[in-house]
Design an enzyme around this catalytic site. Structure first.
Site, PDB file in Angstrom:
ATOM      1  N   ALA A  67       0.148 -12.426   2.832  1.00  0.00           N
ATOM      2  CA  ALA A  67       1.359 -13.035   3.423  1.00  0.00           C
ATOM      3  C   ALA A  67       2.213 -14.312   2.758  1.00  0.00           C
ATOM      4  O   ALA A  67       1.221 -14.769   2.197  1.00  0.00           O
ATOM      5  CB  ALA A  67       0.804 -13.324   4.853  1.00  0.00           C
TER       6      ALA A  67
ATOM      7  N   LYS B 273      -7.932  -5.276   9.668  1.00  0.00           N
ATOM      8  CA  LYS B 273      -7.341  -6.416   9.211  1.00  0.00           C
ATOM      9  C   LYS B 273      -7.257  -7.161  10.659  1.00  0.00           C
ATOM     10  O   LYS B 273      -6.204  -7.000  11.437  1.00  0.00           O
ATOM     11  CB  LYS B 273      -5.767  -6.272   8.538  1.00  0.00           C
ATOM     12  CG  LYS B 273      -5.039  -7.387   8.069  1.00  0.00           C
ATOM     13  CD  LYS B 273      -3.802  -7.483   7.792  1.00  0.00           C
ATOM     14  CE  LYS B 273      -3.002  -8.683   7.596  1.00  0.00           C
ATOM     15  NZ  LYS B 273      -1.541  -8.509   7.248  1.00  0.00           N
TER      16      LYS B 273
ATOM     17  N   THR C 197       6.805  -7.466   3.249  1.00  0.00           N
ATOM     18  CA  THR C 197       8.168  -7.687   3.450  1.00  0.00           C
ATOM     19  C   THR C 197       9.021  -7.978   2.140  1.00  0.00           C
ATOM     20  O   THR C 197      10.136  -7.710   1.897  1.00  0.00           O
ATOM     21  CB  THR C 197       8.665  -8.807   4.331  1.00  0.00           C
ATOM     22  OG1 THR C 197       7.731  -8.854   5.516  1.00  0.00           O
ATOM     23  CG2 THR C 197      10.161  -9.239   4.770  1.00  0.00           C
TER      24      THR C 197
END
Lengths: 257, 65
Positions: free
Chosen positions: A183, A95, A206
């Site tokens: 993201a 990545k 997250t």
């Protein structure tokens, strides 16, 4: 769904950072059904063992790892980190992150394309963390990338899909390249929205790791990804500006004055 | 001989990267290495001679997003 010739059963890819404990990380990965998890590499002294125990944990889960070049701000840093990751994790997948701005963690797309070309030429399977810019995406494909990972919003921001138009355009321009929203997702509806656009997968960290109940949130994201994909395949209706009655008007009783 | 291991000054016997890593406690560990910003693959460590002032990076698996 094939990423660099590898058949992936799950369309949810999960990060491994910021969980309250290794036990919660383990349960969250299981609840998410993710077949790919992202990992990184950091300095370790001769007396530390954190990295070794983390690696044992990941191996025990039987998932494919996708190492990242998080925190790299230059092509040289990213390329060297990718080489270290390839050896450390025994995978050609990377990545690729080349960060251009510290506040937004926006990719340096110029450095990204350069690093992608260097690494692709060297046998890496590059999954670039990029923006939704069409021309950059084209350059990345020319550089050898066979998967693209545009951001939904800045990393860790939980803002969802900042530019739905741009993401939709990218999907339309690259019908045969696997696309992953990577993201910025905060809640499962963001993931469902990405899948409804026809994206092949989502990558998040997250939103699960810092939820009040990470395991419950991992499960919720898994359901949302499945629902969004099913909705895409079922071909959603087009939005309209004006109302259209769903109940037939013909045959309605005449009860007015 | 003084080297810099992940930015920390360390004194090691003159020799190879492999020998230095062994003496610094990394024996048998899952790590990757670089010397002066250049990746050094594991098979090349025994043939990589260190010189005074070299900057060694040693990294291990870590959680990531």
């Amino acid at each position: 769904m094939l990423f660099y010739g590898v058949d992936l059963s799950s369309r949810l890819m999960l990060g491994t950072a910021r969980y309250p404990s290794p036990a919660v990380l383990t349960e969250a990965i299981k609840a998410s059904g993710a077949g790919v998890v992202t990992v990184s590499l950091r300095r370790e002294s001769g007396s530390e063992r954190a990295g070794q125990s983390f690696w044992s944990l990941v191996r025990s889960l039987g998932v494919r790892v996708l190492p990242n070049t998080a925190g790299c701000h230059s092509v040289k840093e990213a390329v060297t980190t990718a080489h270290m990751a390839r050896e450390l994790f025994d995978t050609t997948w990377i990545k690729l992150e080349v960060i251009g701005d510290s506040d937004t963690l926006q990719p340096d797309v110029f450095g990204l394309v350069e690093a992608a070309r260097i690494l692709s030429d060297d046998g890496f399977d590059v999954l670039p963390y990029t923006t939704e810019d069409l021309v950059v995406a084209e350059r990345l494909v020319e550089a050898g990338c066979r998967v693209l990972m545009p951001w939904g919003a800045p990393i860790g921001s939980a803002r969802g899909l900042n530019n739905v138009y741009g993401l939709r355009s990218l999907r339309a321009h690259f019908p045969d390249i696997p696309l992953v929203v990577d993201a910025g997702l905060g809640v499962p509806s963001h993931a469902a929205a990405a899948m409804e656009l026809g994206y092949d997968a989502v990558l998040l960290n997250t939103a699960v790791a810092e939820a009040g109940d990470p395991v419950g949130m991992a499960r919720a994201f898994a359901l949302a990804v499945e629902a969004g994909r099913a909705a895409f395949l079922a071909r959603p209706m087009e939005p309209r500006d004006m109302a259209v009655p769903s109940t037939p008007v013909i045959g309605k009783a005449a009860l007015g004055d | 001989m003084r080297i810099f291991l992940n930015d920390d000054a360390r004194d090691v016997e003159p020799g190879t990267l492999a020998a230095a890593l062994e003496s610094l406690g990394y024996g048998g560990r899952k790590i990757a290495t670089a010397v002066n910003g250049r990746f050094v693959a594991a098979p090349a460590r025994p043939a990589t001679k260190l010189t005074d002032g070299d900057r060694i990076e040693v990294v291990a698996p870590m959680q990531g997003g």
